[in-house]
Scaffold this motif. Structure first.
Motif, PDB file in Angstrom:
ATOM      1  N   UNK A  79       0.832  -1.199   0.000  1.00  0.00           N
ATOM      2  CA  UNK A  79       0.000   0.000   0.000  1.00  0.00           C
ATOM      3  C   UNK A  79       0.869   1.253   0.000  1.00  0.00           C
ATOM      4  N   UNK A  80       1.964   1.226   0.729  1.00  0.00           N
ATOM      5  CA  UNK A  80       2.869   2.366   0.756  1.00  0.00           C
ATOM      6  C   UNK A  80       3.517   2.569  -0.604  1.00  0.00           C
ATOM      7  N   UNK A  81       3.959   1.489  -1.230  1.00  0.00           N
ATOM      8  CA  UNK A  81       4.554   1.584  -2.563  1.00  0.00           C
ATOM      9  C   UNK A  81       3.522   2.066  -3.573  1.00  0.00           C
ATOM     10  N   UNK A  82       2.289   1.566  -3.473  1.00  0.00           N
ATOM     11  CA  UNK A  82       1.238   1.998  -4.391  1.00  0.00           C
ATOM     12  C   UNK A  82       0.938   3.484  -4.216  1.00  0.00           C
ATOM     13  N   UNK A  83       0.957   3.962  -2.982  1.00  0.00           N
ATOM     14  CA  UNK A  83       0.679   5.380  -2.731  1.00  0.00           C
ATOM     15  C   UNK A  83       1.703   6.270  -3.403  1.00  0.00           C
ATOM     16  N   UNK A  84       2.969   5.907  -3.305  1.00  0.00           N
ATOM     17  CA  UNK A  84       4.025   6.783  -3.799  1.00  0.00           C
ATOM     18  C   UNK A  84       4.464   6.508  -5.232  1.00  0.00           C
ATOM     19  N   UNK A  85       4.131   5.352  -5.781  1.00  0.00           N
ATOM     20  CA  UNK A  85       4.657   4.995  -7.095  1.00  0.00           C
ATOM     21  C   UNK A  85       3.600   4.731  -8.148  1.00  0.00           C
ATOM     22  N   UNK A  86       2.323   4.821  -7.794  1.00  0.00           N
ATOM     23  CA  UNK A  86       1.253   4.554  -8.749  1.00  0.00           C
ATOM     24  C   UNK A  86       0.267   5.713  -8.756  1.00  0.00           C
ATOM     25  N   UNK A  87      -0.165   6.084  -9.938  1.00  0.00           N
ATOM     26  CA  UNK A  87      -1.149   7.147 -10.074  1.00  0.00           C
ATOM     27  C   UNK A  87      -2.562   6.627 -10.188  1.00  0.00           C
ATOM     28  N   UNK A  88      -2.757   5.331 -10.009  1.00  0.00           N
ATOM     29  CA  UNK A  88      -4.080   4.734 -10.139  1.00  0.00           C
ATOM     30  C   UNK A  88      -4.819   4.759  -8.806  1.00  0.00           C
ATOM     31  N   UNK A  89      -6.125   4.897  -8.891  1.00  0.00           N
ATOM     32  CA  UNK A  89      -6.942   4.869  -7.693  1.00  0.00           C
ATOM     33  C   UNK A  89      -7.112   6.248  -7.082  1.00  0.00           C
ATOM     34  N   UNK A  90      -7.541   6.253  -5.835  1.00  0.00           N
ATOM     35  CA  UNK A  90      -7.856   7.494  -5.141  1.00  0.00           C
ATOM     36  C   UNK A  90      -7.066   7.592  -3.836  1.00  0.00           C
ATOM     37  N   UNK A  91      -6.857   8.823  -3.393  1.00  0.00           N
ATOM     38  CA  UNK A  91      -6.122   9.082  -2.155  1.00  0.00           C
ATOM     39  C   UNK A  91      -6.886  10.139  -1.371  1.00  0.00           C
ATOM     40  N   UNK A  92      -7.207   9.824  -0.125  1.00  0.00           N
ATOM     41  CA  UNK A  92      -7.950  10.745   0.727  1.00  0.00           C
ATOM     42  C   UNK A  92      -7.132  11.967   1.104  1.00  0.00           C
ATOM     43  N   UNK A  93      -7.830  12.982   1.570  1.00  0.00           N
ATOM     44  CA  UNK A  93      -7.198  14.259   1.891  1.00  0.00           C
ATOM     45  C   UNK A  93      -6.138  14.133   2.981  1.00  0.00           C
ATOM     46  N   UNK A  94      -6.446  13.457   4.076  1.00  0.00           N
ATOM     47  CA  UNK A  94      -5.479  13.336   5.174  1.00  0.00           C
ATOM     48  C   UNK A  94      -4.214  12.611   4.714  1.00  0.00           C
ATOM     49  N   UNK A  95      -4.383  11.476   4.041  1.00  0.00           N
ATOM     50  CA  UNK A  95      -3.224  10.730   3.560  1.00  0.00           C
ATOM     51  C   UNK A  95      -2.427  11.539   2.539  1.00  0.00           C
TER      52      UNK A  95
END
Length: 142
Positions: free
Chosen positions: A13-29
């Motif tokens: 999940x950490x790698x996906x957050x920083x290395x993938x532009x797919x999906x959604x990311x909440x405001x706090x994160x």
């Protein structure tokens, strides 16, 4: 994105957050991740002056820009916007880094103000949008 794939957890999940532009990311994160990325950029810029930055900058700055593009795209997706708006935000950021230098930087500053409001103040779309389901752990800051 299909609804049958379980969300990544832990290191994935950490790698996906920083290395993938797919999906959604909440405001706090997004805000936490963006502050970490900004801190890394500021520290690197302060520590690597002169020849060290010429040698390592060719690797570090493109990596930081890639990670920033991924974070921005995912947060834009959460707002229901196309991830390509990240290119506009990054161009404005690069134009005024480390500080605006003249009147011609005014349009770039306006873009950055829009980005702060759009991505850091406004909440994401509720429910599933064309970029996927809402981020896990949907709280008031999501």
């Amino acid at each position: 994105m299909t609804g049958t794939t379980p969300p990544p957890s832990g290191r994935d999940a950490l790698a996906a957050r920083f290395l993938s532009g797919e999906g959604r990311l909440g405001r706090r994160d997004f805000l936490v991740s963006a502050l970490v990325l900004l801190a890394i950029a500021v520290v690197y810029d302060a520590v690597s002056a002169g020849p060290l930055q010429w040698i390592t900058g060719w690797l570090v700055w493109p990596l930081l820009v890639w990670v920033a593009a991924c974070l921005l795209a995912r947060r834009l997706h959460d707002r229901g916007r196309n991830g390509w708006f990240a290119a506009l935000v990054l161009a404005a950021l690069v134009a005024v880094w480390p500080q605006p230098a003249g009147f011609l930087d005014f349009p770039f500053v306006l873009v950055l103000i829009w980005a702060v409001v759009e991505l850091g103040v406004l909440s994401g779309e509720t429910g599933v949008n064309r970029y996927g389901p809402p981020p896990a752990g949907g709280s008031a800051l999501a």
